[in-house]
Design an enzyme around this catalytic site. Sequence first.
Site, PDB file in Angstrom:
ATOM      1  N   LEU A  53      59.021  47.772 -25.311  1.00 30.08           N
ATOM      2  CA  LEU A  53      58.052  48.001 -26.741  1.00 30.08           C
ATOM      3  C   LEU A  53      57.833  46.897 -27.794  1.00 30.08           C
ATOM      4  O   LEU A  53      59.649  46.542 -28.420  1.00 30.08           O
ATOM      5  CB  LEU A  53      58.496  49.456 -27.163  1.00 30.08           C
ATOM      6  N   HIS A  67      53.229  61.283 -46.819  1.00 25.39           N
ATOM      7  CA  HIS A  67      54.049  59.525 -46.349  1.00 25.39           C
ATOM      8  C   HIS A  67      55.501  60.116 -45.375  1.00 25.39           C
ATOM      9  O   HIS A  67      55.169  59.381 -44.564  1.00 25.39           O
ATOM     10  CB  HIS A  67      53.947  58.576 -47.442  1.00 25.39           C
ATOM     11  N   ASP A 100      46.196  57.013 -40.823  1.00 22.62           N
ATOM     12  CA  ASP A 100      45.514  57.711 -41.718  1.00 22.62           C
ATOM     13  C   ASP A 100      45.172  59.273 -42.396  1.00 22.62           C
ATOM     14  O   ASP A 100      45.804  59.711 -40.996  1.00 22.62           O
ATOM     15  CB  ASP A 100      43.662  57.059 -42.273  1.00 22.62           C
TER      16      ASP A 100
END
Length: 246
Positions: free
Chosen positions: A127, A33, A16
């Site tokens: 991962l 973004h 955020d």
Amino acid sequence: MNIKSPKPEHIVIIMDGNGRWAEKNDLPRTKGHKSGVKTLRNLIERAVQLELTMITVYAFSRENWQRPRKEVDLLIDLFITSLQSEVHDLHKNNIKLNFIGELTKFSDTLRKSMKESELLTYNNSGLTLNVALNYSGRWDIHQALLSIINEVQSKKITIDEINEKLINSKLSLAENHEPDLFIRTGGEKRISNYLLWQLAYTEMYFTDILWPDFDIDQFDLALDWFAKRQRRFGKTSAQIENDQNA
Ligand code: IPE
Ligand code: IPE
Ligand code: MG
């Protein structure tokens, strides 16, 4: 630099603060973004280096549809382009990609891209990167409930068989280790309808740093903070210390 032990097996992140970062730097939200994607890229690189096992990021919440149309369109374009440009590197790094959320709401193009990248990386053993898109914790619980009701109605299971383990198995991320560490950047101290059930015993780390500024040092700080937590799961400190010395 290495980090302290224990490492979290599963980290969940609310990325955020992109918009405020852009504002602070006199840029359009778009740039925030875009910069956020770079942050995620660096963080994944670090996670691979540290041999972490699983990260789940909140990329777009169900509530985010309420943003101005232009911003929503831009975010979706950014997912498509980032996925296309990053998937091969992710694959080369032995990363397994997985998407969670109500994905039927997205265009065929994006869904196709998501499916293809999941298939491409399916057998990777490094991962695991879960990306939550059009995700909502309440949606997740609702869809689990519907699935259970369906199994009861079709007599696949009886009501007696409905327990926490079964409910858990119907939720997103069911087969995975429960989240150990939650990270939220951007200063807000709320869950914003993220993994409501799954966060029951997760360690919660909040930082004011805006997501595009959340660099490797910041990530390492969060991991070191986690290493110092005493996870008691309802027991007393003395019990935990005894268990450790046994
Ligand atoms: C998070 O940053 C990104 C998404 C929700 C997609 P924000 O866009 O919420 O940034 P702020 O909170 O407005 O700064
Ligand atoms: C949460 O961020 C969702 C994502 C980061 C994708 P928001 O910025 O949308 O959260 P709220 O609405 O301010 O709580
Ligand atoms: Mg926000």
